[in-house]
Design an enzyme around this catalytic site. Structure first.
Site, short mmCIF file in Angstrom:
data_model
loop_
_atom_site.label_atom_id
_atom_site.label_comp_id
_atom_site.label_asym_id
_atom_site.label_seq_id
_atom_site.Cartn_x
_atom_site.Cartn_y
_atom_site.Cartn_z
N TYR A 207 0.81 -1.21 0.00
CA TYR A 207 0.00 0.00 0.00
C TYR A 207 0.85 1.27 0.00
O TYR A 207 0.53 2.26 -0.65
CB TYR A 207 -0.89 0.04 1.25
CG TYR A 207 -2.09 -0.87 1.20
CD1 TYR A 207 -3.17 -0.57 0.38
CD2 TYR A 207 -2.15 -2.01 1.99
CE1 TYR A 207 -4.28 -1.40 0.33
CE2 TYR A 207 -3.26 -2.84 1.95
CZ TYR A 207 -4.33 -2.54 1.12
OH TYR A 207 -5.42 -3.35 1.08
N SER A 238 -1.90 -5.68 -7.50
CA SER A 238 -1.91 -4.61 -6.49
C SER A 238 -2.48 -5.15 -5.20
O SER A 238 -3.29 -6.08 -5.18
CB SER A 238 -2.77 -3.44 -6.97
OG SER A 238 -4.15 -3.72 -6.81
N ASP A 239 -2.06 -4.55 -4.06
CA ASP A 239 -2.81 -4.81 -2.85
C ASP A 239 -4.18 -4.15 -3.02
O ASP A 239 -4.40 -3.33 -3.92
CB ASP A 239 -2.07 -4.28 -1.61
CG ASP A 239 -2.40 -5.08 -0.36
OD1 ASP A 239 -3.48 -5.72 -0.32
OD2 ASP A 239 -1.61 -5.08 0.58
N CYS A 240 -5.11 -4.52 -2.16
CA CYS A 240 -6.51 -4.22 -2.44
C CYS A 240 -6.87 -2.76 -2.24
O CYS A 240 -6.77 -2.24 -1.13
CB CYS A 240 -7.39 -5.15 -1.62
SG CYS A 240 -7.09 -6.88 -2.09
N ALA A 242 -5.15 -0.40 -3.45
CA ALA A 242 -3.92 0.39 -3.32
C ALA A 242 -3.77 1.39 -4.45
O ALA A 242 -3.18 2.46 -4.26
CB ALA A 242 -2.71 -0.54 -3.28
#
Length: 703
Positions: A207, A238-240, A242
């Protein structure tokens, strides 16, 4: 299917798609393209310590507990188990047309971030604080998940790339600032091993920003390092949500479309979130062209072809019968047994059943199911709490009395009661029994990820290393009874254990031991098994001994950089057993004169009264380089078994690269001509020597 063949098939399939269809496939919840025979697919699945969030599954000890096993063979078996259950779930769900979240074959594990500060709530998801140890645990785990067959069993994902370890409350806007030296010395090695040795299929970004650039749009890390230098061939996720942070929190872009452009240009293929729904808008505004989307789409379908999603394969026979099997549960039991770390023992353990007629089992985690499973967990088919395990193991001749004693963190159990309303119950139980087993700690409602349900304090992080006040009151009251106390610390991170070390007869760090972890803990308490876990993190004396949480420099952090052993209560690599492991001799039988590999031969012995399992550890240091980290650092380790009175000889092969150092430009180089090798059952520090009564064997080596 090999990558080359899979990529060719992916290119042929993607060539048939419209731009809008390609764009749709870059979402984590990719929709079906019926005209091309492509079913919907959800990329999001979790498996840190068992298949998570999709129903019944085998639940292993939390990742930090797996790190404490120092067992690389076990890690591959666990990875394989998780992947088998994921494939089985995928096959069964697909038959019913259910392709929802947590039912796919892309498993967003392992978490190979470095646990640099015990306050970080997500540190429990990692393997510990040492980059070599993390690498050696993660690589076999990845290989177990992905398998060795023609068709990839499941796809692993190394996360969160790359400089990420809290604070959770600031992660959407935080900029982690590190030097090139620290980046390549500490934060990148595990990811590099996952890519080069583990051939991990996916990498997930973090993030936060690193040195100003968001990690899911980081040109240097994602393009120059990951793909160009390391040769990563898989896909990046990607992180969620982010990517949404780019414009809403990091403020490095002004619109969602420009965030899309930045992420795609850096090479982010899957968006966990909703920002890639703006891809079409970004194209209309002239910000991106078809090739960016096409390249990402080809990478994603390469993975799907490698997973055999579009043809019959050797894994089609896996199904309901392969989930949470007897064999898988036995593997979880083994992992739990190997994860427990014995920190103190005044010879009260193992418990002699003939000496005790009654035992009090006290504490908010004694009969807690939540304390077994940590975060990112599945649902065990059966829970065995510590209380249940002790009752079963104690047998009919010992009466076991339970008292919760305190709420996990509130000052009372009943809203209308006075504060500390359950303490008296616990004191009565302790006074009227021969021994107290006290179960204190945390669970996922107190430490974990920002945004998780609960997290009663700092968005999942800890603000202190103390136990919650409700537990401290209970602890002191039980100690005041004068009866023997064995403390079980059920947490995913290091706590302040100074009071425990002073007042308890024995202290065990049990982590979050898995669905039936209470069974394994009880077996250790009563001596069916000797504890064999080692600390994958440093347990400091107090919070004041640590730098500020937001400071990502490594000065004063972890065993490699700690400046004063007096700040350490229990060191990295430390853990006792019920016998006596001894290194009798360690010698260099082959040096670096003629090759890049040296060989150390070690004679070890069990000089105690019990059979044992232990972890032999090898540390190194280049002694004449100013670029070397301050303290000797782990280079290798092996789990060993010794029968009572047994002596055996084992050997380590050491690559000369273990003596490389990192310069200020981030380059790993040889700098110096003299090295030192340390071999022992704990680290080569003064605190370990004080606790074990043994000094590591030292060997000088010419480089």
């Amino acid at each position: 299917m090999k990558r080359e063949e899979a990529r060719k098939k992916a290119e042929e399939l993607v060539a048939k798609m419209t731009f809008d269809e390609m764009a749709s496939q870059l979402r984590y919840d990719a929709p079906a393209i019926e005209r091309l025979g492509i079913p919907e697919y959800n990329w999001w699945n979790e498996g840190l310590h068992g298949l998570a969030r999709s129903g019944t599954a085998t639940v292993f000890p939390q990742s930090i507990g797996l790190g404490a096993t120092f067992d690389t063979e076990l890690m591959e078996e666990i990875g394989n188990c998780i992947a088998v259950e994921a494939r089985a779930r995928y096959n069964e769900s697909s038959k019913h047309g259910d392709r929802d979240i947590y039912k796919g074959l892309t498993i967003w594990s392992p978490n190979v971030n470095l646990f640099r500060d015990p306050r970080w709530g997500r540190g429990q998801e990692t393997y510990g604080e040492d980059p070599v140890h993390i690498s050696k645990m993660a690589v076999p785990f990845i290989k177990g998940i992905q398998g060795k067959s023609k068709t990839m069993l499941a796809a692993a994902c190394a996360k969160h790339f790359a400089v990420h370890s809290g604070p959770e409350a600031m992660r959407h806007s935080f900029d982690a600032k590190v030097s090139k030296k620290e980046m390549y010395e500490t934060y990148l090695p595990a990811f590099e091993a996952c890519v080069k040795e583990g051939e991990v299929e996916a990498v997930m970004g973090a993030y936060n920003r690193t040195n100003g650039e968001p990690c899911c749009g980081h040109m240097y890390l994602m393009k120059e390092v990951l793909r160009d230098t390391w040769g990563f061939q898989g896909h990046y996720v990607s992180d969620c949500w982010a990517i949404r942070d780019f414009h809403e929190n990091h403020m490095v872009t002004k619109t969602p479309e420009r965030s899309v452009k930045l992420a795609l240009e850096a090479g982010c293929d899957v968006n966990c979130g909703c920002t890639y729904q703006k891809i079409i808008s970004a194209k209309k505004k002239g910000l991106i062209d078809d090739n960016l989307v096409k390249t990402a789409c080809i990478r994603l379908f390469t993975t799907r072809f490698m997973l055999g999603m579009f043809e019959k394969n050797e894994w089609d026979g896996l199904g309901f019968k392969d989930i949470d099997t007897k064999e898988h549960r036995a593997l979880a039991d083994r992992a739990a047994l190997e994860s427990v770390v014995l920190l103190k023992n005044d010879n009260i353990l193992p418990l002699d059943k003939s000496k005790y007629k009654s035992i009090a089992v006290i504490g908010p985690n004694a009969d807690s199911r939540a304390a077994l499973i940590g975060n990112y967990h599945g649902t065990p088919s059966r829970h065995v709490t510590v209380l249940e395990g002790i009752i079963d193991e104690a047998g009919e001749d010992i009466s076991v009395h339970y008292a919760k004693g305190a709420h996990l963190f509130k000052d009372r159990e009943e809203n209308l009661a006075k504060a500390n309303d359950r303490v008296t119950e616990a004191v009565i139980a302790a006074e009227n029994t021969d021994l107290t087993i006290l179960c204190l700690g945390l669970d996922e409602t107190l430490e974990g990820e920002e945004g998780d349900t609960g997290n009663s304090y700092a968005s999942g992080d800890k603000t202190t290393l103390d136990f919650p006040e409700s537990q401290r009151v209970l602890f002191e009251a039980v100690v005041a009874t004068g009866k023997p106390v064995i403390l079980l610390v059920m947490t995913g991170s290091a706590m302040d254990l100074r009071y425990a070390n002073e007042h308890c007869n024995a202290v065990l760090q049990t982590w979050y031991p898995g669905g039936m972890g209470g069974k394994s803990i009880a077996q250790i308490l009563f001596g069916k098994e000797s504890p064999s876990g080692k600390l994958p993190v440093t347990i400091y004396n107090q919070l004041e001994d640590l730098p500020d949480f937001t400071d990502y420099s490594m000065k004063g952090r972890t065993y490699r950089f700690i400046e004063d052993d007096n700040k350490v209560l229990f060191p990295f690599g430390f853990g006792l057993n019920y016998s006596k492991s001894v290194v009798k001799e360690a010698k260099l039988v082959k040096d670096f004169a003629d090759s890049d590999t040296a060989k150390v031969q070690v004679t070890i012995a069990n000089e105690g009264d019990h059979d044992l399992k232990d972890v032999l550890q090898l540390y190194v240091k280049t002694t004449d380089s100013e670029l070397e980290v301050p303290n000797p650092h782990l280079a290798d380790f092996m789990r060993i078994e010794l029968k009572k009175g047994e002596t055996k000889t084992v050997s380590f092969n050491i690559n000369k690269s273990s003596f490389t150092v990192v310069n200020e430009e981030g380059e790993r180089v040889y700098d110096g001509h003299k090295g030192q090798i340390f071999v022992g059952f704990a680290g080569p520090d003064s605190r370990s020597e004080e606790l074990t009564g043994q000094k590591s064997h030292e060997i000088a080596v010419e480089l």
